[in-house]
Design a protein around this motif. Structure first.
Motif, short mmCIF file in Angstrom:
data_model
loop_
_atom_site.label_atom_id
_atom_site.label_comp_id
_atom_site.label_asym_id
_atom_site.label_seq_id
_atom_site.Cartn_x
_atom_site.Cartn_y
_atom_site.Cartn_z
N GLU A 1 -48.92 -16.50 34.92
CA GLU A 1 -49.56 -16.43 33.62
C GLU A 1 -49.77 -17.82 33.07
O GLU A 1 -50.83 -18.15 32.54
CB GLU A 1 -48.71 -15.60 32.66
N CYS B 1 -50.62 -9.37 32.68
CA CYS B 1 -49.57 -10.39 32.78
C CYS B 1 -48.71 -10.41 31.52
O CYS B 1 -47.47 -10.53 31.59
CB CYS B 1 -50.20 -11.76 33.00
N GLN C 1 -52.64 -19.44 34.95
CA GLN C 1 -53.95 -18.97 34.50
C GLN C 1 -54.34 -19.61 33.17
O GLN C 1 -55.48 -20.01 32.97
CB GLN C 1 -53.94 -17.44 34.38
N ASP D 1 -54.31 -4.40 38.45
CA ASP D 1 -53.81 -3.77 37.23
C ASP D 1 -53.45 -2.31 37.46
O ASP D 1 -52.43 -1.81 36.96
CB ASP D 1 -54.86 -3.88 36.12
N LYS E 1 -53.83 -11.55 40.86
CA LYS E 1 -54.94 -10.64 40.60
C LYS E 1 -54.68 -9.74 39.39
O LYS E 1 -55.37 -8.74 39.22
CB LYS E 1 -55.21 -9.77 41.84
N SER F 1 -54.78 -9.15 35.36
CA SER F 1 -55.52 -9.64 34.21
C SER F 1 -54.55 -10.27 33.21
O SER F 1 -53.32 -10.14 33.32
CB SER F 1 -56.30 -8.49 33.56
N ILE F 2 -55.12 -10.95 32.20
CA ILE F 2 -54.29 -11.60 31.18
C ILE F 2 -53.44 -10.57 30.44
O ILE F 2 -52.25 -10.76 30.19
CB ILE F 2 -55.17 -12.38 30.19
N ASP F 3 -54.06 -9.43 30.11
CA ASP F 3 -53.32 -8.39 29.39
C ASP F 3 -52.18 -7.82 30.24
O ASP F 3 -51.09 -7.56 29.75
CB ASP F 3 -54.26 -7.27 28.97
N SER G 1 -62.83 -12.30 40.58
CA SER G 1 -63.11 -11.48 39.40
C SER G 1 -64.50 -11.74 38.85
O SER G 1 -65.02 -10.94 38.09
CB SER G 1 -62.06 -11.76 38.32
N LEU H 1 -58.64 -6.39 41.43
CA LEU H 1 -57.61 -6.52 40.41
C LEU H 1 -56.46 -5.57 40.75
O LEU H 1 -56.70 -4.48 41.30
CB LEU H 1 -58.16 -6.17 39.03
#
Length: 632
Positions: free
Chosen positions: A492, A471, A495, A433, A465, A467-469, A380, A431
């Motif tokens: 999560e 997850c 990370q 997402d 792969k 993103s935090i949002d 990333s 990613l």
């Protein structure tokens, strides 16, 4: 040479033509069912074919000779022009009739052998001195060639017109006047436009390279195809040829107008006002143009190809044409747009969109890029460092958006979603997402899917792969299977731990005592300056990192507590399943009672107030899952 008694003209009575002469006609010629009552002498003195026919028909019988001229070029109207020429009546030549007259003279063999300044010689002179030297006249002459193409090809009329047009397109239009000889009467010596010989004062605009697109669009498909091939042999740029074909298609394929907005409203030229549009078979046109199109790449060209493919599916073109369009689009799929790929299914298929077509285009893209399968997936933090993989990433993003659009179709099978997503290599998505969003939309539109089918689709997602949002959204998504949610929570937490460890490392480094200053050389001093600047940057970011650190600490604590609760509930579920399968429980259910053993210390009674296996399974899920909010 005229017969005895001067002929002043011809008149028609019903289906018969007569000449104003004092002598009675002695030969009747039939052309397309029309009878021409004529005289032998003027015809024989000019027409070799009629002379041979009359010579072969001579016999002892007397009276009027009747003969039929089969397949006469131009029909009875052009035959009347040839007859007038034989009777020394003035004939007018125009760009609209010169080709037919030329072919009729050749049919009648009106050569110099049968008279000086015969019709064939005069038609040839007019054609070479007037027609092929004028852009507009060439177009008009080609328009009249359709009924006599074989004979016109034999006389090289078509090839000469096509070559003349190609030369004029290759040449600077300013050398011919504006833009060609057909506008000579519209321009004054000073460069302004004339109207009926009056200077209007309006100035002529600069000529663009596409000035000829409108005029050649009035040709029929076979002649247009031959003109493009002739221009290509002349070395005209492929971009200009493609532009002419795109203009031609937009004119005769109305379905392209919606997908080529803003590009079809070209102003008509002065020459085109005297032309009539050609009668075009749309299917033949599309198949011909696909064979002529050069191998070009570009956003507008790709959009045009997608429009052609859409029309091709409606018209039902042959498989070769459709496959060629799919291959051309696939080779530049990174330049396509989402609305262009949303091709409706015009067949009897249950699905709304033609997903098979898009899947084939993806495979063509992969095969045209042999290095994409071996390109490693960047992290990333390195998203902008691999220019060679940019087309692959754009295609991956486009495919994920396409899957999200078609996912709401209730008739779309899970296998088709898998085939579309897995058509691209793993390295194409930095990613996941977009893929997660598409699958979540599919789950929402197909609530009847089993957990096994959902897990098979979720296996395509690499949760590392996300993103935090993404997850955070997935951990609260009640449409995902329990096993998938556990994986999301694990990654999560991983990370967050990694991010937390990095922040702690920065803080520890900042709080470390400064090293003693020693006298160093210039090189060491430069290194210290660079290091000092780096620490200044860290100190500036320290305040923001502290705030983020506190947030992550609280989040990690919540996740650890939630994860421990899930483990406890899973143990309860396991114990409940082991008890339900025990012999004592089964015997009680069927009404039997087992003898108590000395080692049994627990009563053989199941408390009715205890939690049932079903409730023990559902309770953690209801307590764990909050209301899923929309992330995207």
């Amino acid at each position: 040479m005229a017969p005895a008694g001067k002929v002043t003209g011809f008149y028609r009575e019903g289906n018969d033509w007569f000449c104003n002469a004092s002598l009675v006609s002695d030969v009747t010629l039939v052309v397309d069912g029309v009878n021409f009552h004529l005289h032998k002498f003027p015809l024989v003195s000019r027409c070799g074919r009629i002379a041979k026919i009359l010579e072969a028909a001579q016999g002892p019988h007397e009276g009027t000779l009747l003969t039929t001229l089969e397949d006469f070029p131009g029909g009875s109207d052009i035959f009347l022009v040839a007859v007038k020429f034989c009777y020394s009546i003035r004939v007018e030549y125009t760009p609209r009739n010169i080709v037919i007259i030329y072919c009729a003279a050749d049919y009648l063999e009106m050569t110099e052998e049968y008279g000086e300044d015969n019709l064939l010689l005069k038609a040839d002179a007019y054609f070479h001195k007037n027609t092929i030297r004028n852009w507009k006249d060439c177009i008009l002459a080609l328009q009249t060639c359709d009924p006599v193409i074989p004979r016109a090809d034999k006389l090289e009329i078509i090839s000469k017109c096509l070559n003349a047009l190609s030369v004029m397109v290759c040449t600077d239009p300013s050398l011919f006047g504006w833009p060609m000889l057909m506008y000579g009467s519209l321009q004054s010596p000073g460069g302004s436009i004339l109207w009926n010989g009056i200077n209007t004062g309006a100035r002529i605009q600069t000529i663009e390279s596409d000035w000829w697109f409108e005029d050649i669009s009035y040709l029929a498909v076979p002649l247009f195809q031959r003109l493009i091939q002739t221009m290509e042999a002349r070395g005209i740029r492929h971009e200009n040829l493609a532009g002419a074909m795109m203009y031609y298609c937009r004119k005769y394929l109305p379905g392209l107008g919606r997908w080529q907005s803003g590009q079809s409203g070209k102003t008509r030229t002065v020459a085109s006002f005297s032309m009539t549009p050609a009668a075009v078979d749309q299917k033949v046109l599309l198949e011909s143009v696909v064979n002529l199109l050069p191998e070009l790449k570009g956003k507008s060209f790709c959009r045009f190809l997608l429009g052609l493919l859409r029309v091709a599916l409606i018209l039902g073109v042959n498989h070769t044409c459709q496959d060629s369009l799919e291959r051309r689009i696939g080779m530049q799929l990174d330049l396509a747009s989402l609305d262009g790929l949303l091709i409706p299914s015009y067949s009897d298929s249950d699905t709304l969109y033609h997903t098979d077509c898009v899947e084939r285009m993806i495979l063509h893209f992969i095969s045209s890029e042999p290095a994409v399968a071996t390109t490693p997936a960047p992290s990333s933090f390195e998203i902008g460092t691999s220019p060679s993989s940019d087309p692959l990433r754009r295609v991956a993003k486009l495919v994920d958006s396409y899957i999200a659009e078609v996912a709401s179709d209730v008739n779309l099978k899970p296998g088709k979603i898998r085939s579309l997503a897995e058509a691209l290599p793993e390295s194409s998505r930095s990613l996941h997402d977009g893929l997660y969003r598409a699958i979540d939309i599919y789950f929402k539109a197909h609530p009847w899917l089993s957990d096994k089918e959902k897990e098979q689709l979720c296996n395509m997602i690499d949760f590392q792969k996300l993103s935090i949002d993404a997850c955070a959204h997935a951990s609260q998504n009640d449409r995902l299977p329990l096993r998938v949610v556990l994986q999301v929570l694990f990654f999560e937490q991983l990370q967050l731990r990694t991010a937390l460890a990095g922040c702690l490392h920065v803080l520890d480094t900042e709080s470390a005592p400064a090293a003693p200053v020693a006298v160093t050389g210039p090189t060491d001093m430069a290194g210290q300056i660079v290091q000092r600047d780096g620490w200044v940057t860290v100190v500036r970011e320290n305040q923001g990192l502290k705030v983020d650190l506190e947030r992550m600490k609280s989040r990690v604590g919540e996740l650890e507590e939630e994860f421990s609760k899930i483990k406890q509930e899973m143990r309860k579920v396991t114990k409940s399943h082991s008890y339900l399968s025990s012999p004592r429980f089964l015997a009680r259910r069927i009404g039997c009672k087992l003898l108590p053993q000395s080692s049994d210390t627990q009563p053989d009674v199941v408390e009715s107030t205890g939690p049932t296996p079903r409730s023990s399974i559902e309770q953690p899920r209801s307590s764990r899952h909050r209301k899923s909010s929309s992330l995207f």
